[in-house]
Design an enzyme around this catalytic site. Structure first.
Site, PDB file in Angstrom:
ATOM      1  N   ASP A  72       0.809  -1.222   0.000  1.00  0.00           N
ATOM      2  CA  ASP A  72       0.000   0.000   0.000  1.00  0.00           C
ATOM      3  C   ASP A  72       0.844   1.275   0.000  1.00  0.00           C
ATOM      4  O   ASP A  72       0.432   2.291  -0.562  1.00  0.00           O
ATOM      5  CB  ASP A  72      -1.032  -0.010   1.139  1.00  0.00           C
ATOM      6  CG  ASP A  72      -0.476  -0.584   2.430  1.00  0.00           C
ATOM      7  OD1 ASP A  72       0.775  -0.611   2.589  1.00  0.00           O
ATOM      8  OD2 ASP A  72      -1.278  -1.004   3.286  1.00  0.00           O
ATOM      9  N   GLU A 100       9.647   4.865  12.629  1.00  0.00           N
ATOM     10  CA  GLU A 100       8.295   4.487  13.073  1.00  0.00           C
ATOM     11  C   GLU A 100       8.184   4.423  14.588  1.00  0.00           C
ATOM     12  O   GLU A 100       7.126   4.700  15.156  1.00  0.00           O
ATOM     13  CB  GLU A 100       7.879   3.131  12.460  1.00  0.00           C
ATOM     14  CG  GLU A 100       6.521   2.670  12.959  1.00  0.00           C
ATOM     15  CD  GLU A 100       5.931   1.479  12.223  1.00  0.00           C
ATOM     16  OE1 GLU A 100       5.904   1.490  10.980  1.00  0.00           O
ATOM     17  OE2 GLU A 100       5.484   0.544  12.912  1.00  0.00           O
TER      18      GLU A 100
END
Ligand SMILES: [Zn+2]
Length: 320
Positions: free
Chosen positions: A113, A184
């Site tokens: 994605d 992250e």
């Protein structure tokens, strides 16, 4: 002459979204179904096939109209196999493309994605006409993609570019990928929430605790508290932003991009996060590469996955 049309599939942990996408960026015949990932890959892929055929029939599409799929990764777009994915429990070495193709007999292509997001922004979104692009999707995790000289950079297995798992601090916090100190683990929704929960156990967390009431303290609460001037919330977002800026600087030095595009829910925190990021990026990049580079936000919003899947199918199966 009729405009080229493709079918886009946005596979998420909660929902499957499907639509017909035209080469000029019109979304038609949208449909969706719950993913029900717990039923396993075969059931999920069957449901995707049903949704695809439903929209194809509604739009009166021929059997040769291709399908592009934006899926959580890691996955191998060359073989069409999803290796495993934390968002879809029980998925391990799933021959996604082969299985779906057997069911619907259409050309099928698959990408993660993040890479689809980059393709979608370039074809339909904020980065139209941009050949050198870094796309950063700031959500619960951090994904994204890199396009250099018009080519998506995804490496020998198509597993790149894991832009959220670039190291910011060698001895930093543990990340969901198993590594330590990834961007992250500083600037994602889950990392901001983890910091806020830790602060909320102290007196510095009074304002955030009050805003959260009986609910969870998440990134949205931190942003709200920061906007109201809470110093602890501002510090959390400042730290996240600085980590983001450090990797932005590295991306500038590596790829000499024309544009960095931010997508995802956490990007809506806006300047609270992006201002410290920009300041820090300046400290970690060459002047001549960052000068004139644009930093902007996705315009595709919740349809990023569908547009990305459509852009993928158009790029793989051609425009005619
Ligand atoms: Zn990581």
């Amino acid at each position: 002459m009729d405009e080229k049309q493709v079918i886009g599939v946005d596979l998420g942990g909660t929902n499957i979204r499907v639509a017909v996408i035209t080469a000029s960026g019109e979304l038609r015949e949208r449909s969706h179904a719950p993913t029900h990932a717990e039923e396993g890959p075969d059931a999920v892929i069957r449901r995707i096939g049903e949704q695809v055929e439903k929209v194809a029939e509604q739009a009166g599409l021929d059997k040769d109209v291709p399908v592009g799929i934006a899926s959580p990764g890691p996955l191998n777009p060359r073989t069409g196999v999803v290796l495993y994915t934390p968002n879809l429990p029980g998925w391990r070495d799933v021959p996604f493309v082969e299985t779906l193709h057997r069911q619907i007999s259409r050309p099928v292509t698959l990408q993660n994605d993040g890479n689809c997001g980059a393709l979608g922004e370039r074809r339909f979104g904020s980065a139209q006409g941009v050949d050198n692009l870094i796309y950063l999707a700031l959500g619960t995790g951090i994904g994204g993609g890199i396009i250099s000289e018009g080519v998506l950079i995804d490496g020998q297995h198509g597993l790149g570019a894991e832009v959220g798992h670039v190291t910011v601090a060698m001895d930093g916090p543990r990340c969901t990928c198993g590594s330590v100190g990834c961007v992250e683990s500083f600037a994602s929704g889950w990392a901001i929430q983890r910091e806020a929960e830790a602060v909320a156990t102290t007196a510095d967390g009074d304002a955030m605790r009050k805003l959260a009431g009986d609910g969870n303290i998440h990134a949205g609460i931190v942003a709200q508290a920061a906007r109201e001037g809470d110093p602890a919330a501002k510090l959390i977002l400042d730290r996240a932003g600085r980590a983001l800026g450090a990797v932005m600087g590295s991306f500038v030095n590596l790829f000499d991009p024309e544009m960095i595009v931010f997508g995802g829910g956490v990007a809506s925190l806006g300047d609270l996060l992006i201002e410290p990021a920009k300041r820090t990026m300046q400290m970690h990049s060459f002047f001549d590469m960052r000068e004139g580079m644009k930093i902007t936000y996705s315009t595709l919003g919740a349809d990023t996955g569908l547009y990305g899947a459509g852009a993928l199918a158009l790029s793989v199966f051609g425009e005619e």
